[in-house]
Design a protein around this motif. Structure first.
Motif, short mmCIF file in Angstrom:
data_model
loop_
_atom_site.label_atom_id
_atom_site.label_comp_id
_atom_site.label_asym_id
_atom_site.label_seq_id
_atom_site.Cartn_x
_atom_site.Cartn_y
_atom_site.Cartn_z
N ILE A 7 21.63 16.77 -17.04
CA ILE A 7 20.54 16.11 -17.07
C ILE A 7 20.10 16.06 -15.59
O ILE A 7 20.90 15.89 -14.52
CB ILE A 7 20.80 14.52 -17.32
N ASP A 8 18.73 16.36 -15.26
CA ASP A 8 18.09 16.35 -13.94
C ASP A 8 17.15 15.07 -14.14
O ASP A 8 16.17 15.15 -14.76
CB ASP A 8 17.52 17.71 -13.80
N ARG A 9 17.61 14.20 -13.15
CA ARG A 9 16.88 12.86 -13.24
C ARG A 9 16.11 12.57 -11.83
O ARG A 9 16.68 12.65 -10.83
CB ARG A 9 17.44 11.60 -13.59
N LEU A 10 15.02 11.88 -11.82
CA LEU A 10 14.34 11.38 -10.54
C LEU A 10 14.02 10.02 -10.88
O LEU A 10 13.22 9.65 -12.19
CB LEU A 10 13.04 12.28 -10.45
N GLU A 11 14.52 9.08 -10.06
CA GLU A 11 13.97 7.54 -10.49
C GLU A 11 13.60 6.89 -9.15
O GLU A 11 14.03 7.13 -8.05
CB GLU A 11 15.22 6.77 -11.00
N PHE A 12 12.65 6.23 -9.39
CA PHE A 12 12.26 5.23 -8.02
C PHE A 12 11.08 4.33 -8.53
O PHE A 12 10.72 3.89 -9.84
CB PHE A 12 11.11 6.42 -7.35
N PHE A 13 10.90 3.34 -7.57
CA PHE A 13 10.21 2.12 -7.86
C PHE A 13 8.67 2.01 -7.03
O PHE A 13 8.62 2.45 -5.96
CB PHE A 13 11.09 0.78 -7.61
N ILE A 14 7.89 1.72 -8.06
CA ILE A 14 6.61 1.79 -7.05
C ILE A 14 6.11 0.12 -7.12
O ILE A 14 5.70 -0.57 -8.09
CB ILE A 14 5.44 2.28 -7.92
N PRO A 15 6.28 -0.70 -5.96
CA PRO A 15 5.89 -1.97 -5.81
C PRO A 15 4.35 -2.06 -5.99
O PRO A 15 3.60 -1.13 -5.79
CB PRO A 15 6.23 -2.22 -4.48
N THR A 16 3.60 -3.03 -6.59
CA THR A 16 2.16 -3.12 -6.87
C THR A 16 1.49 -3.38 -5.36
O THR A 16 2.24 -3.81 -4.24
CB THR A 16 2.19 -4.72 -7.46
N ASN A 17 0.43 -2.89 -5.51
CA ASN A 17 -0.55 -2.75 -4.54
C ASN A 17 -1.78 -3.91 -4.74
O ASN A 17 -2.50 -3.75 -3.71
CB ASN A 17 -1.26 -1.46 -4.20
N ARG A 18 -1.52 -4.85 -5.60
CA ARG A 18 -2.74 -5.88 -5.82
C ARG A 18 -2.02 -7.22 -5.45
O ARG A 18 -1.06 -7.61 -5.72
CB ARG A 18 -2.84 -5.81 -7.50
N VAL A 19 -3.01 -7.83 -4.84
CA VAL A 19 -2.73 -9.24 -4.37
C VAL A 19 -3.55 -10.11 -4.67
O VAL A 19 -5.08 -9.61 -4.31
CB VAL A 19 -2.33 -9.29 -2.62
N ALA A 20 -3.45 -11.31 -5.17
CA ALA A 20 -4.60 -12.30 -5.41
C ALA A 20 -5.24 -12.92 -4.35
O ALA A 20 -4.72 -12.69 -3.06
CB ALA A 20 -4.11 -13.35 -6.57
N LYS A 21 -6.33 -13.79 -4.37
CA LYS A 21 -6.82 -14.14 -3.23
C LYS A 21 -6.02 -15.04 -2.70
O LYS A 21 -5.94 -15.42 -1.51
CB LYS A 21 -7.97 -14.92 -3.74
N ASN A 22 -5.06 -15.75 -3.45
CA ASN A 22 -4.42 -16.80 -2.99
C ASN A 22 -2.78 -16.21 -2.43
O ASN A 22 -1.89 -17.06 -2.12
CB ASN A 22 -3.83 -17.80 -4.11
N GLY A 23 -2.97 -15.17 -2.35
CA GLY A 23 -1.72 -14.12 -1.58
C GLY A 23 -0.71 -13.98 -2.80
O GLY A 23 0.38 -13.10 -2.00
N ARG A 24 -0.66 -14.13 -3.94
CA ARG A 24 0.45 -13.82 -4.67
C ARG A 24 0.18 -12.33 -5.31
O ARG A 24 -0.88 -11.99 -5.57
CB ARG A 24 0.53 -14.79 -5.95
N LYS A 25 1.47 -11.85 -5.39
CA LYS A 25 1.39 -10.42 -5.84
C LYS A 25 1.02 -10.42 -7.56
O LYS A 25 1.67 -11.21 -8.10
CB LYS A 25 2.75 -9.56 -5.86
N GLN A 26 0.19 -9.55 -7.75
CA GLN A 26 -0.12 -9.26 -9.33
C GLN A 26 0.31 -8.10 -9.73
O GLN A 26 0.92 -7.04 -9.07
CB GLN A 26 -1.70 -9.31 -9.21
#
Length: 160
Positions: A7-26
């Motif tokens: 098995i040849d595998r690539l794994e990674f995480f992409i954090p969100t790039n969206r933030v609400a007006k109140n500063g919370r991550k979406q």
């Protein structure tokens, strides 16, 4: 002697790039956001798609370099696990984000005289059904760190 498959595998995480007006991550852009943007201003919608693809590409390139990953024409099994801040959005809305994720992971290649997937980093050959088997699912909600976990798996034949 029998062939073994590795098995040849690539794994990674992409954090969100969206933030609400109140500063919370979406959560990552989904169907509602894509439709809303395209109904408002097509140029801004295209800009947002480009920004999303570049965001995905940044994390994919880093993971590819670390793993020594090079695309080829073999079938890749792509599993996207969407981590939302809560359970409010429907699956069909959330999973629509797979569009720009897959486009960013393709290798750039010409078709009909123009480059398609121009933002692609080359994690796999193309996002057509001959090269990608896609599976989308939801992970447990995480208000602090929403995003998408990406796992790309391909089978490698061992010549022994």
């Amino acid at each position: 002697m029998a062939r073994r498959e590795l098995i040849d595998r690539l794994e990674f995480f992409i954090p969100t790039n969206r933030v609400a007006k109140n500063g919370r991550k979406q959560g990552m852009d989904g169907l509602n956001e894509i439709v809303r943007q395209s109904r408002g201003n097509v140029h801004l919608a295209n800009k947002r798609k480009y920004e999303n693809e570049r965001h995905v590409a940044k994390y994919a390139l880093e993971a590819m370099k670390e793993a020594g990953w090079v695309a080829d024409e073999r079938l890749c099994f792509v599993e996207l696990t969407f981590i939302e801040p809560d359970k409010r959005r429907d699956d069909d809305n959330v999973f629509a984000g797979a569009k720009y994720i897959l486009d960013a992971l393709c290798r750039p290649h010409p078709r009909g005289g123009r480059i398609i997937h121009s933002n692609g980093v080359g994690a796999f050959f193309d996002d057509d059904p001959f090269h990608v088997a896609l599976h989308c699912k939801r992970g447990e909600p995480d208000k602090q760190n929403p995003g998408v976990r990406v796992r790309i798996t391909r089978m490698v034949e061992d010549g022994s």
